[in-house]
Scaffold this motif. Structure first.
Motif, PDB file in Angstrom:
ATOM      1  N   ILE A 126      31.308  30.219  28.547  1.00  0.00           N
ATOM      2  CA  ILE A 126      31.753  31.476  29.148  1.00  0.00           C
ATOM      3  C   ILE A 126      32.889  31.200  30.111  1.00  0.00           C
ATOM      4  N   GLU A 127      33.976  31.973  29.963  1.00  0.00           N
ATOM      5  CA  GLU A 127      35.061  31.952  30.943  1.00  0.00           C
ATOM      6  C   GLU A 127      35.151  33.333  31.554  1.00  0.00           C
ATOM      7  N   ALA A 128      35.668  33.386  32.784  1.00  0.00           N
ATOM      8  CA  ALA A 128      35.673  34.680  33.479  1.00  0.00           C
ATOM      9  C   ALA A 128      36.878  34.795  34.407  1.00  0.00           C
ATOM     10  N   ILE A 129      37.207  36.037  34.727  1.00  0.00           N
ATOM     11  CA  ILE A 129      38.234  36.362  35.716  1.00  0.00           C
ATOM     12  C   ILE A 129      37.586  37.323  36.705  1.00  0.00           C
ATOM     13  N   ALA A 130      37.774  37.030  37.990  1.00  0.00           N
ATOM     14  CA  ALA A 130      37.255  37.899  39.050  1.00  0.00           C
ATOM     15  C   ALA A 130      38.428  38.428  39.861  1.00  0.00           C
ATOM     16  N   ALA A 131      38.241  39.561  40.478  1.00  0.00           N
ATOM     17  CA  ALA A 131      39.269  40.168  41.318  1.00  0.00           C
ATOM     18  C   ALA A 131      38.676  40.531  42.669  1.00  0.00           C
ATOM     19  N   LEU A 132      39.406  40.198  43.713  1.00  0.00           N
ATOM     20  CA  LEU A 132      38.990  40.522  45.086  1.00  0.00           C
ATOM     21  C   LEU A 132      40.026  41.419  45.730  1.00  0.00           C
ATOM     22  N   ASP A 133      39.572  42.344  46.544  1.00  0.00           N
ATOM     23  CA  ASP A 133      40.474  43.161  47.347  1.00  0.00           C
ATOM     24  C   ASP A 133      40.945  42.309  48.523  1.00  0.00           C
ATOM     25  N   ASP A 134      42.192  42.479  48.893  1.00  0.00           N
ATOM     26  CA  ASP A 134      42.709  41.778  50.068  1.00  0.00           C
ATOM     27  C   ASP A 134      42.593  42.648  51.292  1.00  0.00           C
TER      28      ASP A 134
END
Length: 134
Positions: A126-134
């Motif tokens: 499994i590969e993944a991309i996460a996103a965070l708010d700055d």
């Protein structure tokens, strides 16, 4: 824009890649494909799909948290299953996945069946991309 590349000591030692690439600007986190290996690189759950799925998600969680995110921050997940995994086993994958991800707003996902993975014995990656708010 700054970039960080690192590999947590609690994951298998990488060969020619980083486990985590973090871009600091509206922050996106890219995880390398995680497999069913422990921190020493030993295969976990040989021949046991359910045990491998559990270890893979544990490794994804370790990697994503090391980058300062949570499993709920994952926006994209790619899942690779080897062809020898019986399609009847997929519900086991989904049940384990649903314990780790935010099921109210699940990530975009792709599931692909492949002939084999890079190392014999691995049944899932499994590969993944996460996103965070700055």
């Amino acid at each position: 824009m700054s970039k960080e590349f690192f590999s947590p000591a609690t994951l298998p030692p990488p060969v020619g890649y980083s486990h985590v690439a973090k871009v600091n600007k509206g922050t996106l986190i890219y995880l390398a494909g995680q497999v069913s290996s422990d921190a020493s690189g030993a295969l976990v759950g040989e021949g046991n799909f359910e045990a491998q799925v559990e270890r893979v998600f544990a490794n994804v969680k370790i990697a994503i948290e090391t980058a300062g995110a949570t499993m709920a921050d994952i926006v994209k997940m790619n899942v690779y299953l080897v062809a020898e995994v019986d399609p009847a086993e997929v519900p086991k994958f989904r049940a384990i996945r649903d314990r780790y991800i935010n099921t109210q707003t699940p990530p975009a996902s792709t599931l692909v069946v492949v002939t084999r993975l890079a190392r014999p014995g691995w049944l899932i990656e499994i590969e993944a991309i996460a996103a965070l708010d700055d």
